[in-house]
Design a protein around this motif. Sequence first.
Motif, PDB file in Angstrom:
ATOM      1  N   VAL A   1      13.039  18.347  10.568  1.00 47.77           N
ATOM      2  CA  VAL A   1      11.833  17.579  10.854  1.00 47.77           C
ATOM      3  C   VAL A   1      11.720  16.423   9.860  1.00 47.77           C
ATOM      4  CG1 VAL A   1       9.302  17.702  10.925  1.00 47.77           C
ATOM      5  CG2 VAL A   1      10.666  19.638  11.721  1.00 47.77           C
ATOM      6  N   ALA A   2      11.401  15.243  10.357  1.00 48.84           N
ATOM      7  CA  ALA A   2      11.184  14.081   9.503  1.00 48.84           C
ATOM      8  C   ALA A   2       9.773  14.128   8.915  1.00 48.84           C
ATOM      9  CB  ALA A   2      11.376  12.796  10.294  1.00 48.84           C
ATOM     10  N   TYR A   3       9.626  13.540   7.733  1.00 44.59           N
ATOM     11  CA  TYR A   3       8.299  13.398   7.130  1.00 44.59           C
ATOM     12  C   TYR A   3       8.277  12.109   6.327  1.00 44.59           C
ATOM     13  CZ  TYR A   3       9.944  14.737   2.442  1.00 44.59           C
ATOM     14  OH  TYR A   3      10.584  14.777   1.225  1.00 44.59           O
ATOM     15  N   GLN A   4       7.077  11.671   5.979  1.00 46.83           N
ATOM     16  CA  GLN A   4       6.950  10.492   5.130  1.00 46.83           C
ATOM     17  C   GLN A   4       5.694  10.619   4.301  1.00 46.83           C
ATOM     18  OE1 GLN A   4       6.869   7.471   8.140  1.00 46.83           O
ATOM     19  NE2 GLN A   4       4.657   7.456   8.266  1.00 46.83           N
ATOM     20  N   ARG A   5       5.660   9.880   3.221  1.00 48.08           N
ATOM     21  CA  ARG A   5       4.456   9.836   2.396  1.00 48.08           C
ATOM     22  C   ARG A   5       3.612   8.656   2.847  1.00 48.08           C
ATOM     23  NH1 ARG A   5       3.556   9.501  -4.120  1.00 48.08           N
ATOM     24  NH2 ARG A   5       1.301   9.441  -3.942  1.00 48.08           N
ATOM     25  N   ASP A   6       2.324   8.903   3.011  1.00 48.58           N
ATOM     26  CA  ASP A   6       1.380   7.857   3.378  1.00 48.58           C
ATOM     27  C   ASP A   6       0.182   7.992   2.440  1.00 48.58           C
ATOM     28  OD1 ASP A   6      -0.015   5.827   4.626  1.00 48.58           O
ATOM     29  OD2 ASP A   6      -0.701   7.098   6.270  1.00 48.58           O
ATOM     30  N   GLY A   7       0.159   7.180   1.413  1.00 50.24           N
ATOM     31  CA  GLY A   7      -0.904   7.276   0.416  1.00 50.24           C
ATOM     32  C   GLY A   7      -0.851   8.599  -0.311  1.00 50.24           C
ATOM     33  N   ASP A   8      -1.929   9.365  -0.203  1.00 55.02           N
ATOM     34  CA  ASP A   8      -2.008  10.655  -0.904  1.00 55.02           C
ATOM     35  C   ASP A   8      -1.751  11.839   0.028  1.00 55.02           C
ATOM     36  OD1 ASP A   8      -4.286  10.416   0.581  1.00 55.02           O
ATOM     37  OD2 ASP A   8      -5.648  11.103  -0.990  1.00 55.02           O
ATOM     38  N   ALA A   9      -0.904  11.630   1.045  1.00 54.66           N
ATOM     39  CA  ALA A   9      -0.615  12.709   2.002  1.00 54.66           C
ATOM     40  C   ALA A   9       0.825  12.626   2.494  1.00 54.66           C
ATOM     41  CB  ALA A   9      -1.564  12.632   3.187  1.00 54.66           C
ATOM     42  N   LEU A  10       1.338  13.775   2.927  1.00 52.94           N
ATOM     43  CA  LEU A  10       2.597  13.822   3.665  1.00 52.94           C
ATOM     44  C   LEU A  10       2.227  13.781   5.140  1.00 52.94           C
ATOM     45  CD1 LEU A  10       4.768  16.624   2.015  1.00 52.94           C
ATOM     46  CD2 LEU A  10       4.905  14.164   1.676  1.00 52.94           C
ATOM     47  N   VAL A  11       2.981  13.020   5.899  1.00 52.19           N
ATOM     48  CA  VAL A  11       2.718  12.902   7.330  1.00 52.19           C
ATOM     49  C   VAL A  11       3.911  13.476   8.085  1.00 52.19           C
ATOM     50  CG1 VAL A  11       2.266  11.318   9.231  1.00 52.19           C
ATOM     51  CG2 VAL A  11       1.294  10.862   6.965  1.00 52.19           C
ATOM     52  N   ILE A  12       3.623  14.411   8.971  1.00 48.89           N
ATOM     53  CA  ILE A  12       4.643  15.078   9.774  1.00 48.89           C
ATOM     54  C   ILE A  12       4.232  14.952  11.234  1.00 48.89           C
ATOM     55  CG2 ILE A  12       5.762  17.283  10.300  1.00 48.89           C
ATOM     56  CD1 ILE A  12       5.073  18.138   7.410  1.00 48.89           C
TER      57      ILE A  12
END
Length: 109
Positions: free
Chosen positions: A88-99
């Motif tokens: 599964v891909a994920y990314q950091r967006d500000g103060d959260a991980l986005v999945i």
Amino acid sequence: MEQRTFRLPLEGIDSEDKQQVSQLITRHAAIFERFVMSEFPDDRRYAYQPETFTIVSIDDKQFTFRCLTHYFEPCCDRNMHDEHHYTVAYQRDGDALVITLDETPWEVV
């Protein structure tokens, strides 16, 4: 296509520390239920086992996890657990991980 996006607050976790990121994702293992169960649409014989969720590898953009699904059939010798692996891909967006997970039910033709 049924995609759902989840935001996991980092809550002070260093997003560069893969062990901490793995622990954060593992604490939210329940969000992966519809993703995993999309392989078995409307088949009540299968159940996701979130307590078996384990991250087996992780890098800056994706992680691979393993989990079990339980198969139940009224005949006592037909019950079993099947192991599954997903990346599964994920990314950091500000103060959260986005999945973002694709929860589209599989169509068997």
